[in-house]
Scaffold this motif. Structure first.
Motif, PDB file in Angstrom:
ATOM      1  N   THR A  71      19.179   4.313   2.529  1.00 40.19           N
ATOM      2  CA  THR A  71      19.194   5.695   3.021  1.00 40.19           C
ATOM      3  C   THR A  71      19.416   6.659   1.862  1.00 40.19           C
ATOM      4  O   THR A  71      18.706   7.657   1.732  1.00 40.19           O
ATOM      5  N   ALA A  72      20.379   6.359   1.005  1.00 43.99           N
ATOM      6  CA  ALA A  72      20.661   7.211  -0.153  1.00 43.99           C
ATOM      7  C   ALA A  72      19.458   7.298  -1.089  1.00 43.99           C
ATOM      8  O   ALA A  72      19.246   8.326  -1.739  1.00 43.99           O
ATOM      9  N   ALA A  73      18.657   6.242  -1.141  1.00 43.87           N
ATOM     10  CA  ALA A  73      17.472   6.233  -2.006  1.00 43.87           C
ATOM     11  C   ALA A  73      16.296   6.979  -1.378  1.00 43.87           C
ATOM     12  O   ALA A  73      15.255   7.124  -2.019  1.00 43.87           O
ATOM     13  N   GLY A  74      16.452   7.438  -0.133  1.00 42.43           N
ATOM     14  CA  GLY A  74      15.417   8.241   0.503  1.00 42.43           C
ATOM     15  C   GLY A  74      14.442   7.483   1.386  1.00 42.43           C
ATOM     16  O   GLY A  74      13.485   8.078   1.894  1.00 42.43           O
ATOM     17  N   PHE A  75      14.662   6.196   1.585  1.00 47.64           N
ATOM     18  CA  PHE A  75      13.772   5.448   2.473  1.00 47.64           C
ATOM     19  C   PHE A  75      13.991   5.902   3.905  1.00 47.64           C
ATOM     20  O   PHE A  75      15.075   6.358   4.266  1.00 47.64           O
ATOM     21  N   ARG A  76      12.973   5.780   4.751  1.00 50.79           N
ATOM     22  CA  ARG A  76      13.016   6.306   6.109  1.00 50.79           C
ATOM     23  C   ARG A  76      13.033   5.269   7.210  1.00 50.79           C
ATOM     24  O   ARG A  76      13.414   5.551   8.336  1.00 50.79           O
ATOM     25  N   GLN A  77      12.576   4.048   6.913  1.00 46.95           N
ATOM     26  CA  GLN A  77      12.551   2.993   7.917  1.00 46.95           C
ATOM     27  C   GLN A  77      12.937   1.680   7.260  1.00 46.95           C
ATOM     28  O   GLN A  77      12.595   1.436   6.102  1.00 46.95           O
ATOM     29  N   MET A  78      13.639   0.842   8.024  1.00 45.96           N
ATOM     30  CA  MET A  78      13.941  -0.514   7.567  1.00 45.96           C
ATOM     31  C   MET A  78      13.427  -1.476   8.624  1.00 45.96           C
ATOM     32  O   MET A  78      13.683  -1.302   9.817  1.00 45.96           O
ATOM     33  N   VAL A  79      12.711  -2.486   8.157  1.00 47.45           N
ATOM     34  CA  VAL A  79      12.129  -3.495   9.025  1.00 47.45           C
ATOM     35  C   VAL A  79      12.783  -4.841   8.732  1.00 47.45           C
ATOM     36  O   VAL A  79      13.029  -5.174   7.572  1.00 47.45           O
ATOM     37  N   ALA A  80      13.041  -5.577   9.775  1.00 51.96           N
ATOM     38  CA  ALA A  80      13.511  -6.955   9.652  1.00 51.96           C
ATOM     39  C   ALA A  80      12.448  -7.855  10.252  1.00 51.96           C
ATOM     40  O   ALA A  80      12.002  -7.627  11.373  1.00 51.96           O
ATOM     41  N   ARG A  94       0.834  -1.204   0.000  1.00 51.21           N
ATOM     42  CA  ARG A  94       0.000   0.000   0.000  1.00 51.21           C
ATOM     43  C   ARG A  94       0.870   1.255   0.000  1.00 51.21           C
ATOM     44  O   ARG A  94       1.937   1.295   0.601  1.00 51.21           O
ATOM     45  N   PRO A  95       0.413   2.302  -0.682  1.00 50.40           N
ATOM     46  CA  PRO A  95       1.245   3.506  -0.893  1.00 50.40           C
ATOM     47  C   PRO A  95       1.762   4.175   0.376  1.00 50.40           C
ATOM     48  O   PRO A  95       2.851   4.727   0.369  1.00 50.40           O
ATOM     49  N   ALA A  96       1.022   4.141   1.448  1.00 53.88           N
ATOM     50  CA  ALA A  96       1.475   4.820   2.662  1.00 53.88           C
ATOM     51  C   ALA A  96       2.746   4.205   3.235  1.00 53.88           C
ATOM     52  O   ALA A  96       3.466   4.851   3.991  1.00 53.88           O
ATOM     53  N   TYR A  97       3.055   2.961   2.855  1.00 52.31           N
ATOM     54  CA  TYR A  97       4.263   2.278   3.332  1.00 52.31           C
ATOM     55  C   TYR A  97       5.483   2.567   2.456  1.00 52.31           C
ATOM     56  O   TYR A  97       6.548   2.002   2.683  1.00 52.31           O
ATOM     57  N   ARG A  98       5.360   3.415   1.453  1.00 58.57           N
ATOM     58  CA  ARG A  98       6.422   3.571   0.453  1.00 58.57           C
ATOM     59  C   ARG A  98       7.759   4.053   1.009  1.00 58.57           C
ATOM     60  O   ARG A  98       8.784   3.912   0.352  1.00 58.57           O
ATOM     61  N   GLY A  99       7.792   4.596   2.188  1.00 59.36           N
ATOM     62  CA  GLY A  99       9.041   5.026   2.801  1.00 59.36           C
ATOM     63  C   GLY A  99       9.716   3.957   3.636  1.00 59.36           C
ATOM     64  O   GLY A  99      10.774   4.192   4.220  1.00 59.36           O
ATOM     65  N   THR A 100       9.113   2.774   3.686  1.00 58.16           N
ATOM     66  CA  THR A 100       9.624   1.698   4.533  1.00 58.16           C
ATOM     67  C   THR A 100      10.006   0.492   3.681  1.00 58.16           C
ATOM     68  O   THR A 100       9.262   0.101   2.785  1.00 58.16           O
ATOM     69  N   VAL A 101      11.163  -0.072   3.975  1.00 61.15           N
ATOM     70  CA  VAL A 101      11.630  -1.283   3.288  1.00 61.15           C
ATOM     71  C   VAL A 101      11.803  -2.401   4.307  1.00 61.15           C
ATOM     72  O   VAL A 101      11.989  -2.160   5.497  1.00 61.15           O
ATOM     73  N   GLU A 102      11.743  -3.615   3.784  1.00 58.40           N
ATOM     74  CA  GLU A 102      12.034  -4.802   4.584  1.00 58.40           C
ATOM     75  C   GLU A 102      13.313  -5.421   4.047  1.00 58.40           C
ATOM     76  O   GLU A 102      13.486  -5.522   2.832  1.00 58.40           O
ATOM     77  N   ASN A 103      14.204  -5.805   4.934  1.00 54.54           N
ATOM     78  CA  ASN A 103      15.462  -6.396   4.481  1.00 54.54           C
ATOM     79  C   ASN A 103      15.439  -7.910   4.566  1.00 54.54           C
ATOM     80  O   ASN A 103      14.659  -8.499   5.308  1.00 54.54           O
ATOM     81  N   SER A 104      16.279  -8.520   3.768  1.00 49.75           N
ATOM     82  CA  SER A 104      16.540  -9.958   3.827  1.00 49.75           C
ATOM     83  C   SER A 104      18.036 -10.143   3.647  1.00 49.75           C
ATOM     84  O   SER A 104      18.639  -9.489   2.795  1.00 49.75           O
ATOM     85  N   VAL A 105      18.612 -11.015   4.451  1.00 53.18           N
ATOM     86  CA  VAL A 105      20.048 -11.293   4.343  1.00 53.18           C
ATOM     87  C   VAL A 105      20.282 -12.781   4.615  1.00 53.18           C
ATOM     88  O   VAL A 105      19.715 -13.334   5.557  1.00 53.18           O
ATOM     89  N   TYR A 106      21.064 -13.399   3.745  1.00 51.17           N
ATOM     90  CA  TYR A 106      21.403 -14.813   3.883  1.00 51.17           C
ATOM     91  C   TYR A 106      22.883 -14.984   3.612  1.00 51.17           C
ATOM     92  O   TYR A 106      23.425 -14.387   2.685  1.00 51.17           O
ATOM     93  N   VAL A 107      23.516 -15.825   4.424  1.00 48.95           N
ATOM     94  CA  VAL A 107      24.955 -16.068   4.323  1.00 48.95           C
ATOM     95  C   VAL A 107      25.179 -17.575   4.205  1.00 48.95           C
ATOM     96  O   VAL A 107      24.542 -18.364   4.922  1.00 48.95           O
ATOM     97  N   ALA A 108      26.073 -17.957   3.319  1.00 44.97           N
ATOM     98  CA  ALA A 108      26.420 -19.372   3.160  1.00 44.97           C
ATOM     99  C   ALA A 108      26.904 -19.932   4.492  1.00 44.97           C
ATOM    100  O   ALA A 108      27.615 -19.239   5.239  1.00 44.97           O
ATOM    101  N   PRO A 109      26.551 -21.164   4.808  1.00 44.43           N
ATOM    102  CA  PRO A 109      26.951 -21.726   6.105  1.00 44.43           C
ATOM    103  C   PRO A 109      28.446 -21.605   6.414  1.00 44.43           C
ATOM    104  O   PRO A 109      28.820 -21.269   7.533  1.00 44.43           O
ATOM    105  N   ALA A 110      29.303 -21.835   5.443  1.00 44.64           N
ATOM    106  CA  ALA A 110      30.750 -21.776   5.677  1.00 44.64           C
ATOM    107  C   ALA A 110      31.244 -20.360   5.963  1.00 44.64           C
ATOM    108  O   ALA A 110      32.342 -20.178   6.492  1.00 44.64           O
ATOM    109  N   ALA A 111      30.447 -19.347   5.637  1.00 42.01           N
ATOM    110  CA  ALA A 111      30.859 -17.955   5.828  1.00 42.01           C
ATOM    111  C   ALA A 111      30.149 -17.289   7.003  1.00 42.01           C
ATOM    112  O   ALA A 111      30.389 -16.108   7.283  1.00 42.01           O
ATOM    113  N   GLN A 112      29.299 -18.013   7.697  1.00 39.73           N
ATOM    114  CA  GLN A 112      28.585 -17.420   8.826  1.00 39.73           C
ATOM    115  C   GLN A 112      29.539 -17.132   9.965  1.00 39.73           C
ATOM    116  O   GLN A 112      30.481 -17.870  10.214  1.00 39.73           O
ATOM    117  N   GLY A 113      29.301 -16.012  10.633  1.00 40.63           N
ATOM    118  CA  GLY A 113      30.137 -15.608  11.757  1.00 40.63           C
ATOM    119  C   GLY A 113      31.429 -14.913  11.362  1.00 40.63           C
ATOM    120  O   GLY A 113      32.267 -14.633  12.204  1.00 40.63           O
TER     121      GLY A 113
END
Length: 179
Positions: free
Chosen positions: A115-124, A80-99
């Protein structure tokens, strides 16, 4: 990361997707970060990547000695348009590279790009309240816990929570959003 094996971050390319699909498949099969039950095939991962980049969101890979060892992307938190300033992140790391700092480097770069793109909130939205590594990583990167949805997923024969964390980007909610 060791100086002997420096980490390179860059935008994801189509030829990175087989490695990304393998990393994600491992997480789906054996982990609780994703609530998917069956790993998506390469064609589905290509479609997902294309959707993210076509919408203008960042999709990054981390490479060590030319090998993809992790990836992260941001996408719309909600459609929905009102959420346009908020992004959700996803991050995955190969098991051998974790930590080894891969996740931290990816999230740091993702925060900078969003931040450079102008987003205001990030949700995980973190699968499994027992996922101490992801919760700790997000906390170290400035995310605060904002809630837990208890027992919302059933995977590996048990109920799993979703942990919600959030951090402001740029001016956060201190000024109106013009985006």
């Amino acid at each position: 990361m060791s100086d002997a094996f420096p980490l390179t971050l860059r935008p994801c390319r189509a030829d990175d997707l087989p490695a990304i699909q393998a990393i994600y498949a491992e997480a789906v099969r054996f982990g609780t970060a994703s609530f998917e039950l069956d790993p998506p095939d390469l064609a589905e991962m290509q479609a997902r990547w294309q959707k993210v980049v076509t919408a203008g969101f960042p999709y990054l890979v981390a490479l060590r000695q030319g090998e993809v060892v992790g990836y992260a992307y941001a996408g719309a938190y909600r459609p929905r348009p009102a959420y346009r300033g908020t992004v959700e992140n996803s991050v995955y790391v190969a098991p051998a590279a974790q930590g080894l700092g891969v996740g931290r480097a990816l999230i740091r770069a993702l925060i900078a790009e969003c931040t450079a793109a102008g987003f205001r909130q990030m949700v995980a939205v973190i699968g499994d309240s027992a996922n101490a590594a992801s919760i700790g990583l997000h906390r170290a990167m400035g995310f605060e816990p904002v809630g837990t949805l208890h027992s919302v997923g059933w995977k590996h024969g048990r109920w799993l929570d979703s942990v919600l964390m959030q951090r402001p980007l740029g001016p956060g909610d201190d000024t109106p959003f013009e985006g």
